[in-house]
Scaffold this motif. Structure first.
Motif, short mmCIF file in Angstrom:
data_model
loop_
_atom_site.label_atom_id
_atom_site.label_comp_id
_atom_site.label_asym_id
_atom_site.label_seq_id
_atom_site.Cartn_x
_atom_site.Cartn_y
_atom_site.Cartn_z
N VAL A 102 26.77 40.75 52.55
CA VAL A 102 27.46 41.94 53.08
C VAL A 102 28.46 42.45 52.06
O VAL A 102 28.46 43.64 51.73
CB VAL A 102 28.14 41.63 54.43
N VAL A 103 29.32 41.58 51.55
CA VAL A 103 30.33 42.05 50.60
C VAL A 103 29.71 42.41 49.25
O VAL A 103 30.19 43.31 48.56
CB VAL A 103 31.51 41.05 50.45
N LYS A 104 28.62 41.76 48.88
CA LYS A 104 27.92 42.12 47.64
C LYS A 104 27.31 43.52 47.76
O LYS A 104 27.41 44.34 46.85
CB LYS A 104 26.83 41.10 47.30
N ASP A 105 26.67 43.80 48.90
CA ASP A 105 26.09 45.12 49.13
C ASP A 105 27.17 46.19 49.17
O ASP A 105 26.98 47.31 48.65
CB ASP A 105 25.28 45.16 50.43
N LYS A 156 35.83 43.06 39.27
CA LYS A 156 35.36 43.75 40.46
C LYS A 156 34.78 42.81 41.50
O LYS A 156 34.10 41.85 41.16
CB LYS A 156 34.29 44.78 40.09
N GLY A 157 35.05 43.13 42.76
CA GLY A 157 34.49 42.35 43.85
C GLY A 157 35.46 42.23 45.01
O GLY A 157 36.58 42.72 44.96
N LEU A 158 35.00 41.57 46.05
CA LEU A 158 35.81 41.34 47.24
C LEU A 158 36.24 39.88 47.27
O LEU A 158 35.40 38.98 47.13
CB LEU A 158 35.02 41.71 48.51
N TYR A 159 37.53 39.68 47.46
CA TYR A 159 38.12 38.35 47.43
C TYR A 159 38.72 38.02 48.80
O TYR A 159 39.67 38.68 49.23
CB TYR A 159 39.21 38.28 46.34
N GLN A 161 35.94 42.67 56.74
CA GLN A 161 34.47 42.67 56.67
C GLN A 161 33.93 41.36 57.20
O GLN A 161 34.66 40.39 57.42
CB GLN A 161 34.01 42.88 55.23
N GLU A 162 32.62 41.33 57.34
CA GLU A 162 31.93 40.11 57.76
C GLU A 162 32.18 39.00 56.75
O GLU A 162 32.09 39.22 55.54
CB GLU A 162 30.43 40.37 57.88
N ASN A 163 32.47 37.82 57.28
CA ASN A 163 32.73 36.69 56.38
C ASN A 163 31.66 35.59 56.49
O ASN A 163 31.83 34.52 55.96
CB ASN A 163 34.11 36.10 56.64
N TYR A 195 39.79 40.87 53.13
CA TYR A 195 39.42 40.84 51.72
C TYR A 195 40.29 41.77 50.89
O TYR A 195 40.62 42.87 51.32
CB TYR A 195 37.96 41.31 51.53
N LEU A 196 40.61 41.32 49.68
CA LEU A 196 41.12 42.21 48.65
C LEU A 196 39.90 42.77 47.93
O LEU A 196 39.02 42.00 47.53
CB LEU A 196 42.01 41.47 47.66
N PHE A 197 39.84 44.07 47.79
CA PHE A 197 38.71 44.72 47.11
C PHE A 197 39.20 45.15 45.73
O PHE A 197 39.91 46.14 45.59
CB PHE A 197 38.26 45.92 47.94
#
Length: 148
Positions: free
Chosen positions: A67-70, A18-21, A60-62, A127-129
């Motif tokens: 940001v991506v963790k939240d 899980k996560g944003l890549y 998303q913001e990079n 991002y890939l989510f």
């Protein structure tokens, strides 16, 4: 006379769960490669499409990794694992929540190409989510149509 061309490419993105890549650089590199020779795209439209039902895409913001963790944490609360109300549980406790998260986000993105580059904002990244807990290899298809 304006010449319109189309190009496609598939990117394989390995995940660790899980996560944003982020994969903006991979897409930008491919678009730049089109600008060598006859495939030049000066102005056009890019479609980014993920070929899976338990992963999605996001712009998303990079700049700030929080940001991506939240965002990932929020989706954990929104569609929790092991909810006894889920009917579909054959593929593990993370599968149905992954389908819900994918349905609430996007499986395709459309990004303008201006002057041979993606027209992303200063702090935007693609991002890939990944919504599944186990590592996967995800296929993302890129399609661009445009003119030189």
């Amino acid at each position: 006379m304006i010449r319109v061309t189309q190009h496609t490419h598939t990117i394989s993105i390995p995940t660790r769960g899980k996560g944003l890549y982020p994969f903006t650089r991979d897409v930008a590199r491919w678009i730049s490669s089109l600008n060598i020779g006859t495939g030049t795209i000066e102005t056009g439209l890019l479609t980014v499409f993920v070929q899976h039902t338990s992963a999605s895409l996001a712009i998303q913001e990079n700049a700030d990794p929080d940001v991506v963790k939240d965002l990932a944490d929020y989706f954990e609360r929104l569609a929790p694992e092991s909810d006894p109300r889920y009917r579909h549980q054959d593929e593990g406790p993370d599968d149905m929540p992954a389908h819900i998260r994918s349905a609430l986000t996007a499986t395709s993105l459309t990004i303008p190409i201006v002057h041979g580059r993606m027209a992303l904002g200063t702090w935007q990244g693609i991002y890939l989510f990944e919504h599944r807990a186990a590592p996967h290899r995800r296929s993302v298809v890129l399609h661009v149509v445009g003119s030189s």
